[in-house]
Design a protein around this motif. Structure first.
Motif, mmCIF file in Angstrom:
data_model
loop_
_atom_site.group_PDB
_atom_site.id
_atom_site.type_symbol
_atom_site.label_atom_id
_atom_site.label_comp_id
_atom_site.label_asym_id
_atom_site.label_seq_id
_atom_site.Cartn_x
_atom_site.Cartn_y
_atom_site.Cartn_z
ATOM 1 N N ASN A 107 -10.307 -3.974 -1.897
ATOM 2 C CA ASN A 107 -10.276 -2.807 -1.163
ATOM 3 C C ASN A 107 -11.406 -2.214 -1.078
ATOM 4 O OD1 ASN A 107 -10.326 -1.744 -3.821
ATOM 5 N ND2 ASN A 107 -8.057 -0.833 -3.740
ATOM 6 N N THR A 109 -13.599 -0.221 0.128
ATOM 7 C CA THR A 109 -13.819 0.706 1.452
ATOM 8 C C THR A 109 -15.024 1.471 1.783
ATOM 9 O OG1 THR A 109 -13.222 2.754 0.088
ATOM 10 C CG2 THR A 109 -11.297 1.336 1.088
ATOM 11 N N ALA A 123 -3.097 -2.469 11.407
ATOM 12 C CA ALA A 123 -2.412 -1.879 10.294
ATOM 13 C C ALA A 123 -3.054 -2.417 8.984
ATOM 14 C CB ALA A 123 -0.958 -2.130 10.001
ATOM 15 N N CYS A 125 -2.447 -2.778 4.173
ATOM 16 C CA CYS A 125 -1.522 -2.393 3.185
ATOM 17 C C CYS A 125 -2.433 -2.462 1.713
ATOM 18 C CB CYS A 125 -0.603 -3.555 2.939
ATOM 19 S SG CYS A 125 0.129 -3.432 1.422
ATOM 20 N N ALA A 164 4.752 -3.531 8.273
ATOM 21 C CA ALA A 164 5.120 -2.326 7.480
ATOM 22 C C ALA A 164 6.087 -2.589 6.658
ATOM 23 C CB ALA A 164 5.292 -0.951 8.122
ATOM 24 N N GLY A 168 5.364 -3.318 2.750
ATOM 25 C CA GLY A 168 5.499 -2.015 1.858
ATOM 26 C C GLY A 168 5.909 -2.304 0.496
ATOM 27 N N PHE A 172 1.113 0.568 -0.141
ATOM 28 C CA PHE A 172 1.569 1.462 1.039
ATOM 29 C C PHE A 172 0.632 1.020 2.062
ATOM 30 C CE2 PHE A 172 -2.499 3.349 -0.833
ATOM 31 C CZ PHE A 172 -2.982 3.706 0.072
ATOM 32 N N VAL A 173 1.404 1.070 3.496
ATOM 33 C CA VAL A 173 0.825 0.686 4.538
ATOM 34 C C VAL A 173 0.445 1.804 5.565
ATOM 35 C CG1 VAL A 173 1.544 -0.715 6.570
ATOM 36 C CG2 VAL A 173 2.619 -1.419 4.596
ATOM 37 N N VAL A 174 -0.601 1.753 6.147
ATOM 38 C CA VAL A 174 -1.116 2.644 6.979
ATOM 39 C C VAL A 174 -1.494 2.004 8.401
ATOM 40 C CG1 VAL A 174 -2.287 4.179 5.525
ATOM 41 C CG2 VAL A 174 -3.437 2.244 6.546
ATOM 42 N N LYS A 175 -0.899 2.496 9.401
ATOM 43 C CA LYS A 175 -1.140 2.245 10.884
ATOM 44 C C LYS A 175 -2.630 2.700 11.167
ATOM 45 C CE LYS A 175 0.310 2.250 15.692
ATOM 46 N NZ LYS A 175 1.215 2.502 16.503
ATOM 47 N N LEU A 176 -3.523 1.935 11.878
ATOM 48 C CA LEU A 176 -4.777 2.179 11.987
ATOM 49 C C LEU A 176 -4.830 2.793 13.376
ATOM 50 C CD1 LEU A 176 -6.618 -0.460 10.077
ATOM 51 C CD2 LEU A 176 -6.325 1.628 9.362
#
Length: 181
Positions: A107, A109, A123, A125, A164, A168, A172-176
């Motif tokens: 990760n 970023t 998305a 995770c 998701a 999950g 945690f999952v995020v929609k981009l």
């Protein structure tokens, strides 16, 4: 120190860290199977069970990728290779070599390659733990000092619901959303 329970493997670097089965099962569920894995080995594919895969001998950077429905990628983590791997994955996705894919990376970023993947994925995770990768000898790797992220790509729709729901359990999952102000 002796490596208890198995013969030592000479190549125990981060480029040889294989994905544990529970994450592969999640990917297989979301992707409805795994059509292609560009960074694999005979040993790793016993878990991944990709229809087609490349080993280091096929060199996925120079060899054309097969036309498949789905692609799984856990690239080598050597210096500079994540960026090259991310670029190749995105290039092949945009060329229509596969319709859906999942990429597993650190990760990181703050890197260009991470942001390139995030820019094209539907998305993502972020794991709520560090993954304990394994090697060809079946032993868990030690020394994983980062959390991981799974990127979900889907060319047919922007729906990330199945991703998701499945991922999950790993974090945690995020929609981009691109261009949101």
């Amino acid at each position: 120190l002796a490596y208890v329970g198995s013969k030592p493997i000479a190549n125990r670097d981060s480029a040889s860290w294989y994905t544990p089965a529970k994450y592969i099962e999640s990917a297989r569920t979301v992707l409805d199977g795994i059509g292609f894995d560009p960074f694999s080995s005979v040993e790793a594919n016993k878990v991944v069970k990709a229809e087609s895969f490349y080993t280091i001998k096929e060199d996925c950077f120079k060899t054309e990728w097969p036309l498949v429905n789905s692609c799984w990628m856990n690239p080598p983590y050597g210096i500079g290779i994540c960026g090259q791997s991310a670029d190749r994955f995105i290039e092949q996705f945009e060329a229509g070599r596969f319709k859906r894919g999942i990429v597993l990376t650190n990760n990181a970023t703050d890197t260009k390659w991470f942001n390139a993947l995030a820019d094209k994925a539907v998305a993502m995770c972020f794991t709520d733990h560090r993954i304990s990768f394994w090697n060809a000898d079946g032993k868990a790797q030690s020394g994983n000092t980062r959390g991981q992220a799974f990127f979900y790509f889907d060319s047919e729709s922007n729906s990330a619901k199945a991703f998701a729901e499945e991922f999950g359990q790993h974090g945690f999952v995020v929609k981009l959303m691109r261009g949101a102000k």
